[in-house]
Design an enzyme around this catalytic site. Structure first.
Site, PDB file in Angstrom:
ATOM      1  N   LYS A   1       7.081  21.041  -3.028  1.00  0.00           N
ATOM      2  CA  LYS A   1       8.572  21.062  -2.772  1.00  0.00           C
ATOM      3  C   LYS A   1       9.335  22.066  -1.943  1.00  0.00           C
ATOM      4  CE  LYS A   1      12.316  17.321  -2.872  1.00  0.00           C
ATOM      5  NZ  LYS A   1      11.193  16.063  -2.697  1.00  0.00           N
TER       6      LYS A   1
ATOM      7  N   ASN B   1      19.228   3.785   2.098  1.00  0.00           N
ATOM      8  CA  ASN B   1      18.610   3.668   2.636  1.00  0.00           C
ATOM      9  C   ASN B   1      17.882   2.657   1.800  1.00  0.00           C
ATOM     10  OD1 ASN B   1      15.534   3.649   2.948  1.00  0.00           O
ATOM     11  ND2 ASN B   1      15.837   3.840   4.774  1.00  0.00           N
TER      12      ASN B   1
END
Length: 459
Positions: free
Chosen positions: A150, A264
């Site tokens: 990440k 989304n």
């Protein structure tokens, strides 16, 4: 095999002892400590409770698996942490500098994989570490050959022009290009980034290493992106839901659903459930909430949201308090937005029989216990929302082979992976007599632990 030396000379047993001191005294070490001072509207999905729960779930899984204490400690320590200064000229000619991070957690099962986010407060050292760790378990649950990573840059994308964002992305790539790679670490979009960001990374990386479309996923289709990627997380949620309901002799057709979040993921979940005959009785997002006991016309709602940007003025249902959606009468509740929305204050009022965690950590530990006692079945986020990273893997495979798939193949393969992962989780549940959350964690942790030991982690 892990290559990074310790920052200071110590032994695995000492590291384990230190970790036990932190845990027993309820002190969270930096690798698991988040920034929880964000205002509500920018609160990261991984709040203090979420990070503590992730760590707790890992420790519980390690106990169920009877992991060697040294292996357990090793699995928590990141492979590599990168911090860089990114200085760029702004459009007005002044110089400004931003801090970039990349945490590479584990590479025992393959290249590391994880998003890059642009946000002024969410790119916090402890949080990035925790998100990278969680990606390691998630990729292992769906059995794609990745480890976790990440990263991101502490900036406000809305305050930067397109040209400034491009310069910043290219400088960040210049600083980390020799530490990422198609077989090392493959970034993807996250909060504040998108396909264009990935295109800039691809181009800058290729200047050093030759054309390398597999260096990032979530790219535009014209640069090697995969068909089906946009809908992948939502579609994966629906496949996971079908697998769970099938286990209980049910199907989507005829059941009622409440969906929190209509971005989304939520919009794709709603669209696909509607196509399968599910009755969506309530939907909410940051603009409002709407309900209709007879079922909401999802295509009409999608068109309305596209035109107005809001749910609040939709005339195909009644306006409701967004907070009430979580306790609305339905068979299946699907949180697709913020973390921590199900807590001890509202868990007792939840009427759904099934909860599908499409968001990252929507259920805090106290709510988890309350809901379990009520007999509510929770499909955990570590599995339920893994469709995105699974199709990212498919994109990487297509790029490495220079052979692109049609959308039907992408969706077929996604269904295979999600269905197989569910059955593997159920096997772990039966083996360890645990719920689905622990079944998923024991599955992911066991796969990473086995790979770590087989590769000779002590060498």
């Amino acid at each position: 095999m892990r290559e990074n030396p310790p920052i200071f000379p110590t032994s695995p047993s000492l590291l384990h002892s230190l970790l036990k001191i932190f845990i027993n005294n309820r002190i969270t070490p930096n690798i698991l400590h988040p920034n929880n001072n964000l205002p509500f509207h920018t609160q990261s999905p991984f709040t203090m409770n979420a990070l503590a729960a992730t760590n707790r779930n890992f420790r519980h899984a390690a106990r169920l698996l009877s992991l060697d204490s040294k292996v357990e400690t090793s699995l928590l320590i990141p492979y590599r942490e990168i911090k860089v200064e990114c200085t760029i000229p702004k459009d007005d000619g002044t110089l400004t500098s931003f801090v970039g991070f990349r945490v590479q957690h584990d590479n025992s099962r393959g290249p590391m994989k994880g998003g890059i986010r642009y946000h002024p407060e969410c790119v916090e050292h402890g949080e990035v570490n925790a998100l990278a760790q969680l990606m390691t378990w998630k990729t292992a649950v769906v059995n794609v050959p990745y480890g976790g990573a990440k990263g991101g840059i502490g900036c406000s994308p809305k305050e930067l022009s397109t040209s400034e964002l491009e310069r910043l992305t290219r400088v960040f790539t210049q600083k980390i290009h020799d530490l990422i790679g198609v077989n090392t670490d493959i970034p993807a979009p996250d909060m504040g980034t998108n396909g264009q960001t990935m295109a800039w990374i691809l181009d800058e990386y290729s200047k050093f290493h030759g054309y390398s479309p597999a260096i990032v996923t979530g790219k535009p289709l014209d640069l090697g992106g995969s068909l089906g990627r946009e809908a992948a997380t939502g579609r994966g949620v629906v496949y996971a839901t079908e697998a769970l309901l099938g286990e209980h002799g049910k199907s989507i057709n005829g059941l009622t659903f409440a969906i929190q979040g209509f971005g989304n993921v939520g919009s794709w979940v709603a669209r696909l459930i509607h196509e399968r005959g599910g009755k969506i009785v309530a939907v909410s997002d940051v603009t409002g909430a709407v309900k209709n006991p007879n079922g909401i016309d999802i295509p009409a709602l999608l068109e309305h949201k596209e035109k107005t940007g809001s749910l609040s003025s939709f005339d195909g249902g009644d306006i409701m308090d967004a907070d009430e959606l979580l306790v609305h009468e339905c068979d299946v509740l699907i949180p697709c937005a913020l973390g921590g929305v199900l807590n001890r204050e509202n868990a007792g009022d939840v009427k759904a029989k099934f909860i599908i965690e499409a968001a990252n950590h929507p259920t805090d530990p106290e709510a988890d216990e309350i809901l379990s006692k009520k007999g509510v079945i929770i499909l955990p986020d570590i599995y339920a929302n893994a469709g995105g990273v699974t199709v990212s893997y498919f994109e990487w495979v297509q790029n490495m082979q220079a052979f692109m798939w049609n959308e039907e193949k992408v969706n077929q393969e996604l269904k295979k992976y999600m269905t197989k992962a569910f059955h593997s989780i159920k096997t772990m549940c039966r083996t360890h007599e645990c719920n689905l959350r622990m079944g998923a964690f024991t599955l992911g942790v066991s796969r990473v632990a086995r790979s770590t030991v087989l590769r000779g982690w002590e060498a």
